[in-house]
Design a protein around this motif. Sequence first.
Motif, short mmCIF file in Angstrom:
data_model
loop_
_atom_site.label_atom_id
_atom_site.label_comp_id
_atom_site.label_asym_id
_atom_site.label_seq_id
_atom_site.Cartn_x
_atom_site.Cartn_y
_atom_site.Cartn_z
N GLU A 209 13.24 -3.01 -15.79
CA GLU A 209 13.00 -3.30 -14.38
C GLU A 209 12.56 -2.03 -13.66
O GLU A 209 13.28 -1.02 -13.66
N VAL A 210 11.39 -2.08 -13.05
CA VAL A 210 10.87 -0.94 -12.29
C VAL A 210 11.63 -0.86 -10.96
O VAL A 210 11.79 -1.86 -10.26
N ALA A 211 12.11 0.34 -10.63
CA ALA A 211 12.78 0.54 -9.33
C ALA A 211 11.69 0.60 -8.25
O ALA A 211 11.29 1.66 -7.79
N LYS A 212 11.23 -0.57 -7.87
CA LYS A 212 10.05 -0.66 -7.00
C LYS A 212 10.42 -0.57 -5.53
O LYS A 212 11.48 -1.04 -5.09
N ALA A 213 9.49 0.01 -4.78
CA ALA A 213 9.59 -0.01 -3.32
C ALA A 213 8.92 -1.26 -2.78
O ALA A 213 9.33 -1.81 -1.75
N PHE A 214 7.88 -1.70 -3.49
CA PHE A 214 7.17 -2.93 -3.10
C PHE A 214 6.28 -3.36 -4.26
O PHE A 214 6.10 -2.62 -5.25
N ASP A 215 5.75 -4.57 -4.16
CA ASP A 215 4.78 -5.09 -5.13
C ASP A 215 3.38 -4.97 -4.55
O ASP A 215 3.20 -4.87 -3.33
N VAL A 216 2.39 -5.01 -5.44
CA VAL A 216 0.99 -5.05 -5.01
C VAL A 216 0.25 -6.08 -5.84
O VAL A 216 0.43 -6.15 -7.06
N ARG A 217 -0.55 -6.89 -5.19
CA ARG A 217 -1.53 -7.75 -5.87
C ARG A 217 -2.92 -7.17 -5.59
O ARG A 217 -3.28 -6.98 -4.42
N VAL A 218 -3.64 -6.88 -6.65
CA VAL A 218 -5.03 -6.45 -6.52
C VAL A 218 -5.91 -7.54 -7.12
O VAL A 218 -5.81 -7.84 -8.30
N ARG A 224 -15.48 -5.14 -6.91
CA ARG A 224 -14.86 -5.21 -5.59
C ARG A 224 -13.37 -5.51 -5.73
O ARG A 224 -12.98 -6.47 -6.40
N LEU A 225 -12.54 -4.67 -5.11
CA LEU A 225 -11.10 -4.80 -5.22
C LEU A 225 -10.50 -5.10 -3.85
O LEU A 225 -10.90 -4.51 -2.84
N PHE A 226 -9.50 -5.98 -3.84
CA PHE A 226 -8.81 -6.38 -2.62
C PHE A 226 -7.32 -6.21 -2.86
O PHE A 226 -6.71 -7.00 -3.60
N GLY A 227 -6.72 -5.18 -2.24
CA GLY A 227 -5.32 -4.86 -2.47
C GLY A 227 -4.42 -5.36 -1.36
O GLY A 227 -4.73 -5.18 -0.17
#
Length: 319
Positions: A209-218, A224-227
């Motif tokens: 489990e990553v100690a994440k601050a937040f998730d990102v969907r790209v 062309r990238l939309f983050g």
Amino acid sequence: MCDGKSVLVLTNPHDVTADLVLRLLSKRHVPVVRLDPGADLHTGAALTAAYGSGRRGTLRTATREIDTARIRSVWVRRPSPYEGPAGLSDQDRRFAAAQALWGVGGILASLPNAHYVNHPWRNRTAESKPAQLVAAERCGFLVPGTVITNDPHEARTFAARQPGGIVYKPLWNTPYRVDGRPHSVWVRRVAADDITDAVSVCPHMFQVEVAKAFDVRVTAVGSRLFGIRITSPDVDWRRRQNLMTCTQVEVPAAVTHAIASYLVEFGLIYGAFDFAVTSAGAWYFLECNPNGQWAWQPQETTAAIAHAIADQLERGPDS
């Protein structure tokens, strides 16, 4: 016959996400044919392909007939599964379904002049979690420690060695029912003591489990990238989307480069990449859905993705 080169959209009749792109193509006066091959060929649609001398192909629907050589692009969105027509015996229906998958599916995956978003065979390859993890490391992503096993001892040992804990993830989004009702299998935390000998029934995927601050969907459409930054109280933000918040986020250059390499690796035009981002700014690759949903994102992002997909389909092989 249709005039001009058509865009073929393979999806089910209830796919409202596809409608966003179809409206854009209509405004651009791009001819579009919508087909659900797993269902429509049981209700009057017909597909023919001839090979060798005089190679030709024809697709006929309730409203039009087109020369398949004049299909500029194919958008493989969310077609229904190939199933045999109702009224046949179980054995005959399974036979008809298999013939449709390899016959109809094979023809539609082999159109000589078409641009695929994405090609169905490349989608299937890219859906494999082991293949994703191998490619992700090769392309330069950070990848959490992962074990796929049907050995309960290996799974418990892996869990016991991770001070930050692990999560379980299904290897495939398999339809599942509880008391006859559809049930989703979400990503969830597990401890070594939670892992029973039932793991031996089939392979299971366990990941640090990553100690994440937040998730990102790209969302990637070509170059062309939309983050989108996703803040959620859940380990798996998909579980309760009403509780998450989404804001636009810039994609770091290293991640942008890795995404481009990953798309080339699998031969994809479209990909929905999920990342866990730590407080130190490290982006960990979790998965890439080659046909992931995108219309749930903020309106501005959803509209931009729709335009990017429409651009790909309109330009065709020159994209």
